[in-house]
Design a protein around this motif. Structure first.
Motif, PDB file in Angstrom:
ATOM      1  N   GLY A  91     -86.476  91.615 -33.626  1.00 24.11           N
ATOM      2  CA  GLY A  91     -86.752  90.410 -32.511  1.00 24.11           C
ATOM      3  C   GLY A  91     -88.051  89.700 -32.625  1.00 24.11           C
ATOM      4  N   VAL A  92     -87.988  88.483 -32.347  1.00 24.39           N
ATOM      5  CA  VAL A  92     -89.216  87.654 -32.124  1.00 24.39           C
ATOM      6  C   VAL A  92     -89.581  87.243 -30.758  1.00 24.39           C
ATOM      7  N   ILE A  93     -90.745  87.243 -29.941  1.00 21.97           N
ATOM      8  CA  ILE A  93     -91.039  86.707 -28.645  1.00 21.97           C
ATOM      9  C   ILE A  93     -91.806  85.347 -29.048  1.00 21.97           C
ATOM     10  N   LEU A  94     -91.112  84.214 -28.511  1.00 25.85           N
ATOM     11  CA  LEU A  94     -92.091  83.151 -28.857  1.00 25.85           C
ATOM     12  C   LEU A  94     -92.368  82.726 -27.513  1.00 25.85           C
ATOM     13  N   TYR A  95     -93.958  82.690 -27.684  1.00 28.89           N
ATOM     14  CA  TYR A  95     -94.720  82.276 -26.398  1.00 28.89           C
ATOM     15  C   TYR A  95     -94.981  80.698 -26.253  1.00 28.89           C
ATOM     16  N   MET A  96     -94.588  79.947 -25.281  1.00 27.92           N
ATOM     17  CA  MET A  96     -94.564  78.623 -25.051  1.00 27.92           C
ATOM     18  C   MET A  96     -95.880  78.159 -25.042  1.00 27.92           C
ATOM     19  N   ASP A  97     -95.934  76.825 -25.374  1.00 26.25           N
ATOM     20  CA  ASP A  97     -97.404  76.066 -25.068  1.00 26.25           C
ATOM     21  C   ASP A  97     -97.291  75.486 -23.700  1.00 26.25           C
ATOM     22  N   ALA A  98     -98.275  74.611 -23.246  1.00 24.94           N
ATOM     23  CA  ALA A  98     -98.318  74.584 -21.790  1.00 24.94           C
ATOM     24  C   ALA A  98     -97.229  73.714 -21.044  1.00 24.94           C
ATOM     25  N   VAL A 149     -84.472  85.765 -31.061  1.00 24.99           N
ATOM     26  CA  VAL A 149     -85.634  85.078 -30.555  1.00 24.99           C
ATOM     27  C   VAL A 149     -85.483  84.863 -29.137  1.00 24.99           C
ATOM     28  N   LEU A 150     -86.562  85.370 -28.341  1.00 24.04           N
ATOM     29  CA  LEU A 150     -86.646  85.440 -27.118  1.00 24.04           C
ATOM     30  C   LEU A 150     -87.731  83.994 -26.650  1.00 24.04           C
TER      31      LEU A 150
END
Length: 243
Positions: free
Chosen positions: A29-36, A57-58
């Motif tokens: 899995g991959v956690i994608l951390y958002m921008d602002a 992908v989360l």
């Protein structure tokens, strides 16, 4: 590829997240951390592309504590006083410690979806530092962490990612914008020195000519060639660590 909306219970409430996967038997899995600017179609598109390479992908909403907000136009939100103030309040009200704590719940959500293998993280803009800090908080599960145009990666702040370098076991990739006031050369040098001293396998790469936000397709400074280069680097990182 269908996006599935899920809810993740955290120590502080319930975070909504998008889950993308191309097959039921995916184990990494991959956690994608958002921008602002929060979860939105541009990030969904990026998550779908990444999931197409065989990952679950989360994309969690890191601002869930604030309730309803936005939507924001990534091209203009920081240029307008009202939305700029709202964005700053959202960012300031969502600390690194909160995101590090939330990441435990994000990992549990992936496990509940059958993701028993290693996990990678990637973050953009404000998500870049969070992707790195998440790896320091969960070194037993996160084996790769990437930041693109992430800011304040080696700042004076007590929660700056470089201060946690000794806890990193993940391989790290940092792609910085050519000129970026949020990650100036002195921070890049300090981050490199700290990671090297801690024995962290890492690459810090300067994307000359790219502006802060060049990877995300709805940003005004989006650059197709630079984004393509970022995809190559990210996929190599995950191929070598998650597979």
């Amino acid at each position: 590829m269908a996006k599935r909306e899920i809810e993740i219970r955290t120590p502080d409430g319930v975070a909504r997240a998008g889950l993308f996967r191309s097959a039921d038997k995916v184990r990494t899995g991959v956690i994608l951390y958002m921008d602002a600017f929060g979860p939105r179609p541009a990030l969904d598109h990026m998550a779908e592309r990444l999931a197409g390479h065989g990952y679950a992908v989360l994309v969690p909403d890191l601002f869930y504590r604030a309730g309803a907000y936005g939507p924001f136009d990534a091209k203009t939100a920081f240029a307008e006083e009202k939305t700029r103030a709202e964005l700053r309040a959202l960012i300031g009200g969502t600390t690194q410690a909160m995101t590090m704590r939330d990441t435990g719940a994000f990992i549990e959500a992936l496990v509940a979806e059958g993701i028993s293998g290693p996990i990678g993280t990637v973050g953009y803009c404000m998500g870049g530092s969070r992707a790195l800090n998440a790896a320091t908080a969960h070194p037993d599960r996160i084996v790769a962490a990437a930041s693109f145009h992430g800011g304040n990666l080696a700042s004076d702040a007590p929660d700056s990612p470089h201060r946690n370098a000794a806890r990193l076991k993940a391989r790290v990739y940092v792609g910085s914008a050519g000129v970026d006031g949020s990650f100036p050369p002195e921070q890049s040098a300090l981050l490199a020195e700290t990671l090297r001293a801690a024995g962290v396998d890492h690459i810090i790469e300067n994307y000359v000519g790219m502006g802060h936000g060049w990877c995300v397709p709805d940003h005004g400074v989006y650059d197709a060639a630079g984004a393509s280069r970022h995809w190559k680097r990210l996929l190599i990182l995950f191929e070598e660590t998650l597979e």
